[in-house]
Design a protein around this motif. Structure first.
Motif, mmCIF file in Angstrom:
data_model
loop_
_atom_site.group_PDB
_atom_site.id
_atom_site.type_symbol
_atom_site.label_atom_id
_atom_site.label_comp_id
_atom_site.label_asym_id
_atom_site.label_seq_id
_atom_site.Cartn_x
_atom_site.Cartn_y
_atom_site.Cartn_z
ATOM 1 N N THR A 54 34.892 51.299 57.851
ATOM 2 C CA THR A 54 33.694 51.441 58.471
ATOM 3 C C THR A 54 33.189 50.446 59.179
ATOM 4 N N THR A 55 32.053 50.329 59.893
ATOM 5 C CA THR A 55 31.541 49.301 60.832
ATOM 6 C C THR A 55 31.236 48.002 59.867
ATOM 7 N N ARG A 56 30.475 48.396 58.593
ATOM 8 C CA ARG A 56 30.238 47.011 57.675
ATOM 9 C C ARG A 56 31.647 46.604 57.318
ATOM 10 N N GLU A 57 32.685 47.297 56.941
ATOM 11 C CA GLU A 57 33.909 46.898 56.330
ATOM 12 C C GLU A 57 34.659 46.068 57.259
ATOM 13 N N SER A 58 34.487 46.490 58.488
ATOM 14 C CA SER A 58 35.338 45.683 59.806
ATOM 15 C C SER A 58 34.340 44.185 59.966
ATOM 16 N N GLU A 59 33.072 44.324 59.580
ATOM 17 C CA GLU A 59 32.235 43.334 60.005
ATOM 18 C C GLU A 59 32.574 42.200 58.756
ATOM 19 N N VAL A 60 32.862 42.695 57.598
ATOM 20 C CA VAL A 60 33.306 41.953 56.321
ATOM 21 C C VAL A 60 34.631 41.291 56.780
ATOM 22 N N LEU A 61 35.356 42.084 57.154
ATOM 23 C CA LEU A 61 36.832 41.534 57.278
ATOM 24 C C LEU A 61 36.842 40.655 58.694
ATOM 25 N N ASP A 62 36.117 40.603 59.855
ATOM 26 C CA ASP A 62 35.956 39.657 60.557
ATOM 27 C C ASP A 62 35.408 38.346 59.759
ATOM 28 N N CYS A 63 34.478 38.431 59.126
ATOM 29 C CA CYS A 63 34.095 37.207 58.452
ATOM 30 C C CYS A 63 35.219 36.573 57.620
ATOM 31 N N LEU A 64 36.131 37.366 56.986
ATOM 32 C CA LEU A 64 36.987 37.010 56.129
ATOM 33 C C LEU A 64 38.248 36.129 57.154
ATOM 34 N N VAL A 65 38.388 36.837 58.085
ATOM 35 C CA VAL A 65 39.462 36.231 59.309
ATOM 36 C C VAL A 65 38.828 34.907 59.671
ATOM 37 N N SER A 100 23.349 39.412 56.045
ATOM 38 C CA SER A 100 22.078 39.706 55.323
ATOM 39 C C SER A 100 22.135 40.901 54.298
ATOM 40 N N ILE A 101 23.288 40.657 53.445
ATOM 41 C CA ILE A 101 23.397 41.520 52.472
ATOM 42 C C ILE A 101 23.774 40.846 51.190
ATOM 43 N N SER A 102 23.582 41.444 49.645
ATOM 44 C CA SER A 102 23.911 40.746 48.748
ATOM 45 C C SER A 102 25.480 40.399 48.489
ATOM 46 N N PRO A 103 25.677 39.218 47.845
ATOM 47 C CA PRO A 103 27.202 38.906 47.530
ATOM 48 C C PRO A 103 27.649 40.187 46.973
ATOM 49 N N ARG A 104 27.388 40.935 45.797
ATOM 50 C CA ARG A 104 27.901 41.843 45.338
ATOM 51 C C ARG A 104 28.112 43.181 46.181
ATOM 52 N N THR A 105 27.349 43.489 47.104
ATOM 53 C CA THR A 105 27.616 44.333 48.367
ATOM 54 C C THR A 105 28.733 43.892 49.249
ATOM 55 N N VAL A 106 29.078 42.516 49.364
ATOM 56 C CA VAL A 106 30.223 41.802 50.132
ATOM 57 C C VAL A 106 31.211 42.298 49.315
ATOM 58 N N GLU A 107 31.221 42.036 48.050
ATOM 59 C CA GLU A 107 32.464 42.570 47.026
ATOM 60 C C GLU A 107 32.860 43.872 47.027
ATOM 61 N N ILE A 108 31.942 44.845 47.236
ATOM 62 C CA ILE A 108 32.358 46.176 47.264
ATOM 63 C C ILE A 108 32.648 46.673 48.431
ATOM 64 N N HIS A 109 32.302 46.106 49.655
ATOM 65 C CA HIS A 109 32.909 46.361 50.956
ATOM 66 C C HIS A 109 34.374 45.747 51.229
ATOM 67 N N ARG A 110 34.428 44.613 50.425
ATOM 68 C CA ARG A 110 35.683 43.905 50.412
ATOM 69 C C ARG A 110 36.730 44.709 49.513
ATOM 70 N N ALA A 111 36.402 45.188 48.570
ATOM 71 C CA ALA A 111 37.390 45.931 47.722
ATOM 72 C C ALA A 111 37.642 47.271 48.406
ATOM 73 N N ASN A 112 36.702 47.906 49.162
ATOM 74 C CA ASN A 112 36.908 49.234 49.845
ATOM 75 C C ASN A 112 38.009 48.857 51.025
ATOM 76 N N ALA A 160 45.623 41.358 53.519
ATOM 77 C CA ALA A 160 44.662 41.961 54.463
ATOM 78 C C ALA A 160 44.506 41.131 55.861
ATOM 79 N N LEU A 161 44.695 39.742 55.688
ATOM 80 C CA LEU A 161 44.557 38.974 56.791
ATOM 81 C C LEU A 161 45.956 39.074 57.522
ATOM 82 N N ARG A 162 46.888 39.552 56.934
ATOM 83 C CA ARG A 162 48.303 39.703 57.952
ATOM 84 C C ARG A 162 47.863 41.184 58.684
ATOM 85 N N VAL A 163 47.230 42.044 57.949
ATOM 86 C CA VAL A 163 47.008 43.369 58.922
ATOM 87 C C VAL A 163 45.995 42.953 60.080
ATOM 88 N N ALA A 164 45.006 42.248 59.621
ATOM 89 C CA ALA A 164 44.371 41.904 60.858
ATOM 90 C C ALA A 164 44.785 41.161 62.005
#
Length: 151
Positions: free
Chosen positions: A87-98, A111-123, A136-140
């Motif tokens: 999803t768009t949000r999962e992509s944003e989380v991945l970009d931040c992880l990168v 501007s989301i909660s750390p718990r929401t980040v954890e959920i997006h990251r798991a997804n 995950a970073l290798r895929v990116a």
């Protein structure tokens, strides 16, 4: 060759997007020509008369390079396909992880909660079929995500 020399042919092929390995065979080779051919991407520079074994080895190297390039392209295509599942949000989380950000920093950035980040990251980990952050970073990186500075 009467119209174009080998380096000119090599340059023309490169300009047309040729990805095939090039072996330069010449009867008039000197160091500057050899250097230029190699800089332009030739995999081998052979002077006539050349040994049959040297030519066969150069051809084998070329075939190996083609196989390696095809395998790399296959991995890249697979990585890009996996990224399209996000999803768009999962992509944003991945970009931040990168970028090397922590969950807390990502939460602040998006501007989301750390718990929401954890959920997006798991997804995103599940969608990328990654069992670790490094996977995950290798895929990116395989899909050339996060390499805007390098372009």
């Amino acid at each position: 060759m009467p119209v174009m020399d080998g380096l000119t042919v090599q340059q023309a092929l490169s300009e047309r997007g040729n990805k095939m390995p090039i072996i330069v065979l010449t009867g008039h080779g000197d160091v500057s020509v050899a250097v230029q051919a190699m800089k332009n991407g030739a995999i081998e520079f052979l002077e006539k008369p050349y040994e049959k074994k040297a030519l066969l080895e150069a051809i084998e190297t070329g075939f190996s390079r083609i196989s390696d390039d095809e395998a790399q392209q296959g991995l890249k295509n697979e990585a890009v396909a996996k990224l399209t599942r996000l999803t768009t949000r999962e992509s944003e989380v991945l970009d931040c992880l990168v970028e090397g950000m922590t969950n807390k920093a990502i939460a602040d950035e998006l501007s989301i909660s750390p718990r929401t980040v954890e959920i997006h990251r798991a997804n995103l980990m599940e969608k990328l079929e990654a069992d670790s952050l490094s996977a995950a970073l290798r895929v990116a990186f395989m899909a050339e995500r996060g390499r805007k500075e390098a372009r």
